[in-house]
Design a protein around this motif. Sequence first.
Motif: not given
Length: 483
Positions: A258-264
Amino acid sequence: MASEATAAEVQDEAICTICLGYLTEPVTIACGHNFCRACITQHCEEWEKGRRTDLTCPQCRAQFQKGEFKHNTQLNNIVQKIKQLRRKPVKGTEQKEDLCERHKERLKLFCEEDGEAICLVCEKSRAHKSHTVVPIEEAAQDYKVKLQGALGPLRKELEQTLALTSKEEKKTTVWQRKVKNKRETIAGEFNKLHKLLREEEQLLLQRLEEEERETLQRLQENVTKLSRQSSSLQQLITEIEEKCQQTAAELLKDVKSTLTRSQSIKLQEPKAISTVLKNVYKISLDMKDTLKRFWGDISLGHDTAHPKLVLSEDRKHVRCGDTRQDLPDNPERFDRSVCVLGAEGFPGGRHYWEVEVGDKTEWALGVCRESVSRKGKVKLTPGNDYWAVRLKEGKYEACTSPLTLLPMSVRPSQVGIFLDYEAGEVSFYNVNDRSQLFTFTDTFSEKLHPYFYPGPNAGGKNAAPLIICPVPAQAGGNLCPWQ
């Protein structure tokens, strides 16, 4: 004779010896003589002012006292009857006598000083006493001769006046014809301009519609892309908010993903789309500016040029040379008429070009059919498939049959030619004052070529070339169907 004398004596008794007119309100004084009341009263007043002598009768000089006169009723009646008899025409006579208005006597004399006919009584009056008087018949004869002598000059004046009247009437007719022709020319030019403007309006509206459609489509694409990004962001925000409410074990499940998607996720800005309208919607109400939209690049056809003509390298200038060049006698070349055609032939559409004539003393410009004979003498008339105007011997003329003289208030140094093939019109314009020179109307069925005749050198006075003017940067466009 006795009756005539008696009548004359009776008439004399009715005359006042002071005024020599018929008695008016007759009065009698002491000596028995009769006078008009007004006349004897005035006589007494004049005497009273002077008082140098005794008051005497104006007729017999007998003395009488002022105011000693009586009204003579009987004589007054007689005078009235005499007046009536004088007015009454003699029975059986048809000739009307001219009578003195004052004395009712026949007008037998003519007073030269006063220029009027008078009677014998008038002659004796104070008014005409010292005047030159002649018999009325003699005066009439003299003046008849004078009047007849005046008839000659008057008739001559009348003849001249009638001639001038006829001349002015012809001027009026010619002027009205000129006004009528100018009115028709103006109406025709404006009809042509209206037609061109309507076409221009449709073209500009079409261009505007296309620009509107293309710009709206691009803007809508940007809106769609931004809407998709907004939807993705909203979903991720909701997912993270729900995960924050979960237990520790559930929160940590896939938390790194989830964090990776929010940062991308990064905002993708839309493509920059200009909303400034293109500067292609300028509207002109000037015929020349409108015609510029049909301006084409004209050049001279080298193969058609007479051997004496000298063409510039760019084939935009043509002048008459001093010698005949050794050129092939191809079918397209003019061999006697010193002229040249435009290289471009127009099978249809609208076309405009301008030619600089400068201070040349002779030239001719126009169009001709492609099939005209290039050999032999050329006669510039529509009947010979030429539509042209020219300057020759100081006169501007349309080459009709017979020639049409063109009035010119401003000498043109540049001439514009507009061909409307489908309308069957060839129009010529004075570029200097933006006036129309002439319009030919005909029916065209084959290609037309521009026609150029620079005229002879005339000892160097007409050596300057005809120059095809360059196409302005803003000219041309989709309005020219042949481009």
